[in-house]
Structure formats: structure tokens, C-alpha cells
Write an enzyme that holds these catalytic residues in place. Sequence first.
Site, PDB file in Angstrom:
ATOM      1  N   GLU A  59       0.809  -1.218   0.000  1.00  0.00           N
ATOM      2  CA  GLU A  59       0.000   0.000   0.000  1.00  0.00           C
ATOM      3  C   GLU A  59       0.843   1.269   0.000  1.00  0.00           C
ATOM      4  OE1 GLU A  59      -1.155   0.987   4.547  1.00  0.00           O
ATOM      5  OE2 GLU A  59      -1.978  -0.915   3.816  1.00  0.00           O
ATOM      6  N   THR A 105       4.208   1.507  -1.578  1.00  0.00           N
ATOM      7  CA  THR A 105       5.146   1.712  -2.694  1.00  0.00           C
ATOM      8  C   THR A 105       4.885   0.851  -3.916  1.00  0.00           C
ATOM      9  OG1 THR A 105       6.697   0.047  -1.861  1.00  0.00           O
ATOM     10  CG2 THR A 105       6.974   2.308  -1.040  1.00  0.00           C
ATOM     11  N   GLU A 136       8.443 -11.975   6.533  1.00  0.00           N
ATOM     12  CA  GLU A 136       9.413 -12.008   5.432  1.00  0.00           C
ATOM     13  C   GLU A 136      10.787 -11.586   5.929  1.00  0.00           C
ATOM     14  OE1 GLU A 136       6.459 -10.773   1.707  1.00  0.00           O
ATOM     15  OE2 GLU A 136       8.093  -9.450   2.330  1.00  0.00           O
TER      16      GLU A 136
END
Length: 651
Positions: free
Chosen positions: A29, A31, A94
Site C-alpha cells: 500500500e 510503494t 518475510e
Amino acid sequence: MASSSSSGVMVSSGDKAFSYDVFLSFRGEDTRHSFTDHLYHKLIQAGICTFRDDKEINRGEELKPEIEKAIKASRSSIVVLSENYATSTWCLDELLLILQQRRECNHFVLPVFYYVKPTDVRKNRQKFYIKVKKTSSRWTHHNVEQWRTALRQVGDLTGFELSGSQASFLNKIVDTIYNKLDRKEVHLPFHLIGMLNHHMEINSWLHQPNNEYLVIYGMGGSGKTTLAKYVYNMIRRFFESVSFVEDIGNRCKGPNDILQFQKQLLKDILGGKNRKIPGVSRGTCLIEEALQMKRTLIVLDDIVEHSQLVALLGTGRINAQSKIIITTRVNTNNWPLVRCKMYPMRLLNDDESLQLIMLHAFGSKIPNLPHDVMSLILEGVNYCEGNPLALEVLGSSMVNNICIRNWKSYLSLLERDMDSRLQCVLLRSYMSLPYNSDKELFLHIACFFIGKDMDYVVKILEPDYSAITGIKTLINRCLLSVSPNKKLTMHRLLQEMGKNIIRQESTKFPAKRSRVWLSSDSYKILSEGEGSKLVEGFALDMKMLPKEDFAFMTSKLKTDALKNMDSLKLLKLSFVEINGSYENFSEGLRWLCWIGFHLTTIPADLYMGNLVAIDMSYSKLEVFEPPMVVNSVYSFCCFLIFNDLFESILR
């Protein structure tokens, strides 16, 4: 969160464990349709294979396993830390996995601080302050502590903070990734046979902490460089820095060349631009310092002299987790190498040889070929004696050729000449010999003494060629071997290379060469009286000539040609009957081997003052009465070899 996609660009085959160069981790949201999109396309334009977007993830599949797989299949990650990055548990998971890959697999991580401060990320401030949420199953105390640690770690890494022109900023990121991912992949031949077995044999070395050096040694064309490349490509991802310095022996002609190798090593180890090195000595010191700083993998290909190793490694003190592979044609047992595993390069066996030649000739290991063609191919395999380069050259010379006449013609050519591609590689070992006497010794052995007892050969050749030290040099240079029963052995291709050197002395006139070993050439020289003062070694075996002409040929020979050979040192005759005077034979004759000598006494006019060895097995001699006193310098070590009858006469 990061979604996923890939460019159509494939990562180099040298890194088969990886599917992508870069994994992009970002908050969609913030980049996805701006900065990250521009960065993605810049990376693709630079040829960098990048995982981003969700185009590769099939609908209905769970996203998480696909993302984990992509991170593990990437060589590096760019983490775009934007304002809302830390609000996504997906992004934080991640990041955990990315940092785990960094610790375990040398995965390069580049943080990009997109309108956020590195100190905020590092100190978990502002938008990067995260806390436990009792109403959420994800924002648990355990998870939050892990994520905070991950944010602190990524905030400590060297990265880029967005400022100024976004275009130049993107270029800096791409340049950094491009340079970092330049892992110096090395190309491997398309057809590889036997590499896995070699790798398994040396695998233990990779796990020995006090054994940093691996020396792969053997004859030219035996596959040393290919094995080094194979091992290098298999293990290089586990090191911080890697460097493959190729073909040192052939490229190193002077001090300036060593300086260039030093610059390459320093650049590969430390990264960045070429270092300015004022001289070789200073370069050695700089490399020594660099080798102790990083976990490094280095391959030094085709080292010829120990001095080259010293210039490139110095004292050899390196990081305990580093590994250095050296390929050479020299048995380095005499070099002061410690913490070193020696690995003699084993040649291919018959089955492997057949597979390799088939692959190069027909593109298949087991092509369906006529029996007659297969028989000729097996002759070619025997000629190569397991040397991979020779098998490649022979196979590629006969691509898709199943004509029996062509194969026969080509194999016949190999009896008289050697392919220049193979000759060039083998010749480098010969040319690297330190003394001319070593080269002359090699040529004499190749032509006349293969299969002979080493002590016997030493006695014959020591006076003129310092054979005791010379044979050791040839063995150390992988040009000669000694069997368990002390017989001299030499790879067939090395013999052929030596003989080809002599052929080049005079391509059309064997009498003008230094050595004549082929019986058909020798017979012609004797029958036509063509001997010259250039000949140092001469051999003729009448039984090697066509049987139907044997009786006729024997009656034609005279001593005239031998009398013209003023430089003759080695004379090897088998069942040869020569008529004429022996008065003007070379006084430098060291070895007289005359199997089946046809006279009953030694000719009175034959000069034997400098003979070292006499072999007259199966001769017709009835009494041994040398025509003169044998020189006392050599009489002590003179060998006398006769048949049983003559030995009984002596007794």
C-alpha cells in the site's frame, strides 16, 4: 506485504540453487505502484532476475509457502522500509526469513529507507514501534520480540536512505545489487563426465577446518581446471568473497602480470574498484591482510612456480573458514604448503571415455552406430588413454561422422601428427621445464626408454643430462611416472607430444632430426646413407617392418649412414644386419643396444671408450673382447646384457 512475480530472465546456470537474483520485500500500500514499481523495472533492465508481484502464484494456493520458497530461491533481498512496513505481520515474517537466509546462506540484504530514518528502524521508534496485541493471534509476545530484533538488525545494515533525485537513487541501488551479485560465476563445459565422483572424493576437505588448501595436480588436459570450476560453482555461495584467477601459467609472463592478478584478488575479496598497488611486494602484503578479514573462496588455476603462489598468497595465513583451491601440473610435495590436501587428477576410465567421445561426436552417450565404426571409435579411446581434452578434440573433429573411411583416415593421421589444440596444452608442461637438459632428457625417454628400468636409464643418461635430478623433475611436472617395479612410464599423449616436437625439427626429412625412432624412417636413412650430424638417438627394429620385405631389406643395409651421425649417443637396433666399416662411428656413443647382433665378435674398429651400457641380448657373439679399454670413468657403471649362451661363455 510483498507480492510476487518474476521477470522472464533466467539466473546464470552457474548458480543452479537459485531461481532469482533479488527478492523484493515491500509494503504494497506504500510503494507498490510508485517507488517499488520503478525499482523493479530498473532491476529488470539491468538483467537482474527479480521476484515481485503475485503473477506467478496460482489462484487458490496459500501465499505464505510461495513467498518462503521465493526468498530461499533468491540470492539477495532488497527490503524497502516504508512508513507502514512494520504494521504488516506478513512483511515482518518475510524480514525474519530474509535475515535467517543472511545468517545461514550468505544471502545479501540491502535495506532501503524510504522516507524513514534508519535510527527509527533500529531503535523501534515512530512507526517502527510495535507492541503486543492481546486481541490478535499474530501479535503475541514471542512474535513481537522476534520482529523487534529483526528490525534492529536490518536497521544496523548498510543501506540507502532516500534523498535527492529518485532516479539517481534508484541507479545507486541497482548498481549496488549488480556489483554484489557479481559472484564471478565460471562457465563449465556442456558435457561433464565423472565430476560428481571427484566432488564426492574431495567433499571431506570442505568440512575440515584445519585443511584450507586443496591442490589438484596432473597432466595437461586431464580436467583439473574443470574440476576446480565444478567445486567452485557448487560451494561459492557459502563464502563472503570469491575469486577465480584463471590460466595463471599461460598468462603470467612477467612481474606486471602478477600485479594484475593481485589487483583482481583484492577487488574480488574486498569489493569495489581496483586497488592501486605500487608493486608486487606491497600487493602481497595487502592480500595477506585481506585474506584474514573475510571468509573467502579462491581458485588459483594453473600455478607453475611456487614463487607465483607466494606473490599471490604471501605466508598463506588465511581466515580459518576460507578455502583455497590450486590447480597445477606440478606435484607440489616439495613446496612448503601446510594444511593442504593433495588430489592427483584421475583420468577417465574406458566407459567414461567412451561416453565423453560419443557426446562430442554424436551428442549422445549411447548412439546406435555400425559395429565397424564402433571399433574405430574404441581405437580413438585407446589413443586418448582417458585424457578428457583429447577425447573432446577427437570427438569434436568427427562430429556426426559415421563414415568408416573418414575415421580410418583420421586415426592414421594421429599416428604421424597431433592436433594443435592438444599439442598446445601439453606443450606448456614441457616448456615450463627449468633446464634445457630436462627437456632433452624428456625427449630421449619419450623416444627410447619407456618401459625401461629407471636405474638402468639413469646410468645411461646421467653423464650428459643429470638424469637423477632430471627424472625427479619430470615426475614432479607430471610428465613421467615410475611403476612399482621401477619401470619408466609415460602417458601416450605425452609421448606423442614429445615425438611431435622432434618432427617439427624437420617435417620432411627424418635424417635432419635429433632423434629417429620410427623403424620405417630409420630403415630409409640406413638404406640410403642419409645420416647426419644432427642425430643423437637412432632406433630400428626390423621386425616392425613389413614381413614380406624383411629378408630383402636386411641385405641392403650398410654402416655409411651411421658413420655420418657424429652426435650419436643412443643406438638401439633389433635384428639389424649392417655391412661395412665401424671405424668412424660417433665417439660420444653412450648406449649400444643391439638385440640379435649378427656377428660373432665385437668389430675391432668400433670405438667404445664412452659407452655406459651395452645390451646384446640374443646375439651371435661367441666371445666378448672389447676392441679397446672402456673409459675408466664409465666402466664402473657399465651394464652388460647378453643372451644366456653368451653369459655361459663368460662364466
